[in-house]
Design an enzyme around this catalytic site. Structure first.
Site, PDB file in Angstrom:
ATOM      1  N   HIS A 187      36.412  39.302  40.636  1.00 57.14           N
ATOM      2  CA  HIS A 187      35.655  40.261  39.875  1.00 57.14           C
ATOM      3  C   HIS A 187      36.479  40.657  38.572  1.00 57.14           C
ATOM      4  O   HIS A 187      37.864  40.445  38.535  1.00 57.14           O
ATOM      5  CB  HIS A 187      35.384  41.682  40.418  1.00 57.14           C
ATOM      6  CG  HIS A 187      36.633  42.256  41.034  1.00 57.14           C
ATOM      7  ND1 HIS A 187      37.565  42.988  40.203  1.00 57.14           N
ATOM      8  CD2 HIS A 187      37.482  42.182  42.293  1.00 57.14           C
ATOM      9  CE1 HIS A 187      38.477  43.384  41.173  1.00 57.14           C
ATOM     10  NE2 HIS A 187      38.582  42.883  42.123  1.00 57.14           N
ATOM     11  N   HIS A 211      40.579  24.997  30.829  1.00 54.27           N
ATOM     12  CA  HIS A 211      40.265  24.040  31.935  1.00 54.27           C
ATOM     13  C   HIS A 211      41.127  24.699  33.367  1.00 54.27           C
ATOM     14  O   HIS A 211      42.105  24.810  33.329  1.00 54.27           O
ATOM     15  CB  HIS A 211      40.810  22.745  31.637  1.00 54.27           C
ATOM     16  CG  HIS A 211      40.359  21.963  32.875  1.00 54.27           C
ATOM     17  ND1 HIS A 211      40.409  20.433  32.757  1.00 54.27           N
ATOM     18  CD2 HIS A 211      39.690  21.912  34.070  1.00 54.27           C
ATOM     19  CE1 HIS A 211      40.262  20.016  34.102  1.00 54.27           C
ATOM     20  NE2 HIS A 211      39.557  20.920  34.630  1.00 54.27           N
TER      21      HIS A 211
END
Length: 207
Positions: A137, A146
């Protein structure tokens, strides 16, 4: 209405994206590359990237099939070049990824199989969330990042633009990684890492 898609590139990362597009029953016009190469999915070779100019930006979408193994500006450069020419990039999500409805995904985000994106995560444009990545979260992931396979980000982590997080890494809650920074494979990051740095190890240390 879904538009036909051109894949930029024909390497391993491009093949993963091609399979996702096929699973989604998207129309793939073909791929671009410096020269024609074998393609296990039967995708047609269109030519070099210059051929894209023959397609109206309103009639096609692009997907960037170039992966990275380190910090690189190449994906960023290609993305911005095509955006200036008026083209848009597909946001590509594997059907076996799990994404909270409160997560925000910018244009060109690529999310692979088994990834889990938890509530209130924000992901910047042209970012790769690779196979099996877990993002908890309230994480904020920049553009052109990446995050390599098997990585875990605990809650509230911040990743700067163009950074590369190596496979199997773990980043504890609240840590901030600067822009253009490389985190080595298998690292455990327990404190902030600055901009344009390299860090490896358990715990990760700048080198």
């Amino acid at each position: 209405m879904n538009k036909p898609i051109i894949i930029l590139g024909n390497g391993g990362h491009a093949s993963v994206l091609a399979e996702i597009l096929i699973l989604q029953q998207r129309d793939i016009l073909g791929y671009t590359a410096p020269s024609e190469e074998a393609n296990s999915y039967g995708v047609n070779y269109l030519g070099t990237d210059k051929i894209i100019r023959e397609y109206c930006p309103k009639e096609v979408e692009l997907i960037l099939g170039l992966g990275t193994v380190r910090v690189s500006t190449v994906r960023h450069s290609i993305f911005e070049k095509m955006k200036r020419q008026g083209y848009t990039f597909v946001t590509c999500i594997h059907p076996k990824a799990i994404i909270s409805h409160t997560a925000t995904l910018a244009e060109g985000t690529q999310i692979m199989a088994g990834a889990i994106i938890q509530p209130h995560v924000q992901i910047g444009e042209n970012t790769i969330i690779n196979t099996g990545v877990i993002i908890e979260h309230d994480c904020l992931i920049g553009a052109h990042v990446h995050i390599a396979p098997g990585t875990t980000l605990s809650g509230g982590v911040i990743i700067g633009n163009e950074s590369h997080i190596g496979p199997g890494s773990s980043i504890i809650q609240g840590v901030e990684i600067g822009k253009k920074t490389l985190i080595g494979a298998g690292s455990v990051v327990i404190s902030n890492i600055g901009t344009s740095k390299k860090a490896y190890g358990v715990p990760a240390k700048e080198v």
